[in-house]
Design an enzyme around this catalytic site. Structure first.
Site, PDB file in Angstrom:
ATOM      1  CG  ASP A   8      -2.162   0.824   1.244  1.00 41.80           C
ATOM      2  OD1 ASP A   8      -2.143   1.667   0.033  1.00 41.80           O
ATOM      3  OD2 ASP A   8      -2.850   0.952   2.121  1.00 41.80           O
ATOM      4  CG  ASP A 103      -3.052   3.845  -3.248  1.00 42.96           C
ATOM      5  OD1 ASP A 103      -4.141   2.895  -3.580  1.00 42.96           O
ATOM      6  OD2 ASP A 103      -3.257   4.739  -2.412  1.00 42.96           O
ATOM      7  CD  GLU A 104      -5.394  -0.956  -1.528  1.00 44.33           C
ATOM      8  OE1 GLU A 104      -5.085  -2.053  -0.486  1.00 44.33           O
ATOM      9  OE2 GLU A 104      -6.477  -0.381  -1.329  1.00 44.33           O
TER      10      GLU A 104
END
Length: 361
Positions: A8, A103-104
């Site tokens: 993350d 973003d993860e």
């Protein structure tokens, strides 16, 4: 035993802005709509979080909490370019990658890591590679299932690395506050607190039948995760049935303008999530949950599949305009269905099923 890594990125949008603008480093940065336009916080730097600012908060509220913050309109094209660089690092390690957003992602490294300790080393190397290639930090969680890996990555932010082993999981989960359980949203937390359930140990005392009566199908999930059980697989670039995002509002709202802004913002998030899977949707759906917990959905079929965030958001706003109901709204969601692979001339997209117990990141 599986070895799962959850990566993350730390305050991704805000970190990109601070990386590219040295004068912003160490300052509270809020990425999102402007306060004067009744915008919403998309994400914020850790300096801003110290003042109580968080994603999905009205920008006007964020400004009151942190009046010296720097507000920046998001540059999604730039964030997407950086995300692609990060994703390349994932695929250097394994083909079993499930992007959850820009973003993860989850990585299944079971084939190359005989022990969880090997997965920890891989996660550490991955964090270093991400920093070397982008100048950004990521937090990592390592465990034997997705829920625990996600919980671990949230445990020490920013730039943290946490392992939850089978031996450590029971004690870790017993001590964990219920609001820290990934997948248990604010409404469910409030309900648990009302019956004096504050930790995993407290929740473990509730029978499956009680959890089902309180939370429906979500109660089955809660019963499993508090015991460290999660059999979900890391899904490849497969064929999800829907892609959606939803937000539990910071405060119940009767403002039609605010809800339209949220639905449009969620449309952009849906587009970015779907980009990770290269999909477009022909039907746009919105979900509203009112203060009395009644839920309604509305759908619109477009003329062609789309992966454009503005187009999805506009359709969601139009669906909302067709609803005439003055009741305060506590949750709003936007999604797409009837998915198809994106053609080269169309942008991209990903999946998260609507879940009334889930609050957007």
């Amino acid at each position: 035993m599986r070895k799962i890594i959850h990566i993350d990125m730390d305050a991704f949008f805000a970190s990109v802005e601070q990386r590219d603008r040295p004068e912003l480093r160490g300052r509270p940065v809020i990425v999102g709509g402007a306060p004067q336009r009744r915008g919403v916080v998309s994400t914020c730097s850790y300096e801003a979080r110290k003042y109580g600012v968080h994603s999905a908060m009205p920008s006007a509220t964020a400004l009151r909490l942190c009046p010296h913050a720097v507000f920046i309109e998001p540059d999604h094209r730039r964030y997407q370019q950086i995300s692609k660089v990060i994703r390349q690092e994932f695929f250097r390690l394994t083909d079993l990658v499930e992007p959850m957003s820009i973003d993860e992602a989850y990585l299944d490294v079971t084939a190359s890591c005989p022990e969880l300790s090997d997965a920890v080393n891989v996660a550490c190397q991955l964090q270093q590679r991400i920093f070397e290639t982008t100048g950004l930090t990521a937090s990592a969680g390592v465990s034997y299932n997705k829920f625990l890996a996600k919980t671990a990555s949230d445990y020490r932010k920013p730039a943290g690395l946490t392992l939850i082993s089978p031996e450590d999981a029971p004690d870790f989960l017993d001590r964990l506050p219920v609001e820290k359980f990934y997948g248990i949203g604010r409404v469910s937390v409030k309900k648990l607190h009302s019956i004096n359930v504050k930790t995993g140990a407290d929740m473990k005392k509730l029978s499956l039948s009680i959890l089902k009566s309180l939370f429906g199908k979500a109660g089955i999930f809660y019963y499993g995760i508090v015991r460290g059980v999660d059999d979900r697989q890391v899904e490849l670039e497969g064929d999800p049935k829907s892609i959606s995002r939803e937000i539990t509002l910071y405060k119940d709202s009767t403002s039609a303008r605010e809800i339209r802004i949220l639905l449009r913002m969620l449309g952009r998030k849906v587009a970015r999530r779907a980009q990770a899977k290269g999909l477009a949707g022909s039907t746009v759906t919105i979900k509203l949950k009112y203060a009395d917990f009644q839920t309604v959905t509305r759908s619109m079929t477009l003329g062609r599949p789309t992966s454009d965030g503005v187009e999805i958001g506009n359709a969601a706003a139009e669906l909302f305009n067709r609803i005439s109901d003055p009741r305060p709204i506590r949750l709003a969601g936007t999604g797409i269905t009837q998915l198809a692979p994106v053609c080269e001339h169309v942008s991209e997209q990903l999946m998260l099923p609507f879940n009334s117990g889930f609050s957007a990141k």
